[in-house]
Design a protein around this motif. Structure first.
Motif, mmCIF file in Angstrom:
data_model
loop_
_atom_site.group_PDB
_atom_site.id
_atom_site.type_symbol
_atom_site.label_atom_id
_atom_site.label_comp_id
_atom_site.label_asym_id
_atom_site.label_seq_id
_atom_site.Cartn_x
_atom_site.Cartn_y
_atom_site.Cartn_z
ATOM 1 N N VAL A 255 0.825 -1.216 0.000
ATOM 2 C CA VAL A 255 0.000 0.000 0.000
ATOM 3 C C VAL A 255 0.858 1.264 0.000
ATOM 4 O O VAL A 255 0.671 2.153 -0.825
ATOM 5 C CB VAL A 255 -0.980 -0.002 1.199
ATOM 6 N N HIS A 256 1.809 1.356 0.924
ATOM 7 C CA HIS A 256 2.623 2.579 1.023
ATOM 8 C C HIS A 256 3.950 2.476 0.282
ATOM 9 O O HIS A 256 4.709 3.451 0.250
ATOM 10 C CB HIS A 256 2.836 2.948 2.488
ATOM 11 N N VAL B 78 -5.281 -1.640 -1.881
ATOM 12 C CA VAL B 78 -4.651 -0.336 -2.088
ATOM 13 C C VAL B 78 -5.719 0.754 -2.159
ATOM 14 O O VAL B 78 -5.591 1.800 -1.512
ATOM 15 C CB VAL B 78 -3.764 -0.349 -3.350
ATOM 16 N N GLN B 79 -6.789 0.517 -2.919
ATOM 17 C CA GLN B 79 -7.860 1.510 -3.028
ATOM 18 C C GLN B 79 -8.486 1.803 -1.664
ATOM 19 O O GLN B 79 -8.713 2.968 -1.315
ATOM 20 C CB GLN B 79 -8.952 1.017 -3.976
ATOM 21 N N HIS C 257 -7.249 1.487 1.325
ATOM 22 C CA HIS C 257 -6.380 2.218 2.242
ATOM 23 C C HIS C 257 -6.163 3.653 1.764
ATOM 24 O O HIS C 257 -6.044 4.569 2.573
ATOM 25 C CB HIS C 257 -5.055 1.489 2.454
ATOM 26 N N LYS C 258 -6.127 3.858 0.466
ATOM 27 C CA LYS C 258 -6.027 5.236 -0.043
ATOM 28 C C LYS C 258 -7.270 6.025 0.371
ATOM 29 O O LYS C 258 -7.174 7.213 0.692
ATOM 30 C CB LYS C 258 -5.823 5.226 -1.540
ATOM 31 N N HIS D 71 -6.911 7.264 3.791
ATOM 32 C CA HIS D 71 -6.061 8.455 3.857
ATOM 33 C C HIS D 71 -6.700 9.674 3.190
ATOM 34 O O HIS D 71 -6.063 10.725 3.107
ATOM 35 C CB HIS D 71 -4.690 8.161 3.235
ATOM 36 N N ALA D 72 -7.936 9.565 2.749
ATOM 37 C CA ALA D 72 -8.615 10.680 2.083
ATOM 38 C C ALA D 72 -9.067 11.754 3.063
ATOM 39 O O ALA D 72 -9.411 12.855 2.654
ATOM 40 C CB ALA D 72 -9.810 10.167 1.279
#
Length: 172
Positions: free
Chosen positions: A104-105, A122-123, A125-126, A129-130
């Motif tokens: 992810v990072h 990944v989506q 976790h992004k 972070h939104a």
């Protein structure tokens, strides 16, 4: 203890650790532990983050369980299942490190998944972070990733309710 029972304890611990990680992420990291977790949500060029201290907490849990299960440490008072619980926590930590920090990072390797479960992780976790700050947010788990469309809808609802401030518009 049989190998089957030991293996089941390890697998059950790995599964339970996702719930432990989800709840500690939501209520500790985004609560009173925000001082350690904040830099994980802010841009930086540092190799390490204060957030990495949570890995030491997980390591301490694993080591403690290994000690509780060790006759060398506790003699006859040792509790054999603790060794396998400690191993399950360790396995979850390795999975977490590879998926969260690695995939992810991209702290250890560069690969952007184009489809499948890895892309969904990944989506999700992004989308976590939104948000700006510790309030609101979605997708607090590290291995289980919910449908990104559902997460986007939840973020929009949080924004409309004044619960979360988003970094950018969450598209459909």
């Amino acid at each position: 203890m049989s190998a089957v029972v030991a293996s089941l304890i390890v697998l059950a611990t790995v599964a339970v650790m996702e719930f432990v990680a989800w709840s500690s992420h939501k209520y500790v990291m985004h609560g009173f532990g925000w001082a350690w977790h904040r830099d994980h949500h802010e841009p930086h060029d540092n190799l390490l983050e204060k957030n990495d201290l949570f890995a030491l907490v997980g390591a301490g849990m694993s080591i403690s369980m290994f000690a509780l299960g060790s006759p060398l440490v506790l003699g006859e008072s040792a509790w054999a299942p603790a060794t396998w619980i400690g191993l399950g926590i360790l396995v979850y930590g390795v999975i977490y490190t590879l998926i969260h920090d690695g995939l992810v990072h991209q702290r250890y390797f560069r690969w952007v998944p184009k489809r499948g479960y890895a892309k969904r992780l990944v989506q999700a976790h992004k989308l976590h972070h939104a948000t700006i700050g510790k309030e609101g947010g979605v997708s607090f788990g590290f291995v289980v990733a919910r449908d990104p469309a559902v997460l986007k809808r939840e973020l929009r609802e949080q924004r409309q309710a004044g619960i979360a401030v988003l970094r950018e518009a969450v598209e459909d």
